[in-house]
Enzyme design. Sequence first.
Site, short mmCIF file in Angstrom:
data_model
loop_
_atom_site.label_atom_id
_atom_site.label_comp_id
_atom_site.label_asym_id
_atom_site.label_seq_id
_atom_site.Cartn_x
_atom_site.Cartn_y
_atom_site.Cartn_z
N CYS A 46 0.84 -1.18 0.00
CA CYS A 46 0.00 0.00 0.00
C CYS A 46 0.89 1.25 0.00
O CYS A 46 1.82 1.35 0.81
CB CYS A 46 -0.89 -0.01 1.24
SG CYS A 46 -1.93 1.46 1.41
N CYS A 49 0.23 3.18 3.68
CA CYS A 49 0.71 2.69 4.99
C CYS A 49 1.76 1.59 4.89
O CYS A 49 2.22 1.08 5.90
CB CYS A 49 -0.46 2.21 5.83
SG CYS A 49 -1.22 0.68 5.25
N CYS A 64 -7.04 -5.17 -19.00
CA CYS A 64 -8.05 -4.20 -18.57
C CYS A 64 -7.48 -2.79 -18.41
O CYS A 64 -8.24 -1.84 -18.30
CB CYS A 64 -8.72 -4.65 -17.28
SG CYS A 64 -7.67 -4.56 -15.82
N CYS A 95 -7.45 -1.19 1.75
CA CYS A 95 -6.38 -1.63 2.64
C CYS A 95 -6.89 -1.62 4.08
O CYS A 95 -7.42 -0.62 4.55
CB CYS A 95 -5.18 -0.70 2.50
SG CYS A 95 -3.85 -1.05 3.67
N CYS A 98 -5.18 1.16 6.50
CA CYS A 98 -5.40 2.61 6.45
C CYS A 98 -6.68 3.00 5.73
O CYS A 98 -6.93 4.19 5.52
CB CYS A 98 -4.21 3.29 5.80
SG CYS A 98 -4.00 2.85 4.06
N HIS A 101 -8.52 3.20 -0.69
CA HIS A 101 -9.21 2.57 -1.81
C HIS A 101 -8.13 2.03 -2.75
O HIS A 101 -7.22 2.76 -3.16
CB HIS A 101 -10.07 3.60 -2.55
CG HIS A 101 -10.61 3.10 -3.84
ND1 HIS A 101 -11.69 2.25 -3.93
CD2 HIS A 101 -10.21 3.34 -5.11
CE1 HIS A 101 -11.94 2.00 -5.20
NE2 HIS A 101 -11.05 2.63 -5.94
N ARG A 116 -10.16 -11.50 -10.23
CA ARG A 116 -9.30 -10.47 -10.82
C ARG A 116 -9.39 -9.24 -9.93
O ARG A 116 -10.36 -8.50 -9.95
CB ARG A 116 -9.76 -10.11 -12.23
CG ARG A 116 -8.97 -8.94 -12.84
CD ARG A 116 -9.34 -8.68 -14.28
NE ARG A 116 -10.76 -8.49 -14.51
CZ ARG A 116 -11.37 -7.29 -14.56
NH1 ARG A 116 -10.69 -6.18 -14.42
NH2 ARG A 116 -12.68 -7.24 -14.77
#
Length: 130
Positions: A46, A49, A64, A95, A98, A101, A116
């Site tokens: 992440c 954090c 994608c 996450c 923290c 998104h 996926r």
Amino acid sequence: MHKVMKPDAEWLAQLGELAFQVTRRAATERPFSHPGFPKGRGTYRCVCCDAPLFDASTKFESGCGWPSFNAALPNDMVEEHEDRSHYMVRTEVTCTGCDAHLGHVFPDGPPPTGLRYCINGVAVRFDPED
């Protein structure tokens, strides 16, 4: 577990505008806009954090436009939530450390999981294995 929390001004200074909008405001980066990650063994962490989220061995090319993984690490650092934004129902992933998104998970991935995890590239950083 201690949740990392900071004022928006600190997150913005740490992350920059795009990563702040994606991780703290649930925005999405444009597809194919994030440069590729190096090949090799390692962990995707992440950007907010530093929590370990995905093993590089689970990354695959889905076409994608965002980094894709077929499994999160089995450490409970990736949480799933129902997302009803934009007139659709999806599963958001965040996450645990923290509340950042990360992206969304879809049931159209490769074996063995069939998942996926479609993750914004600015939400993670690659930590190569020594």
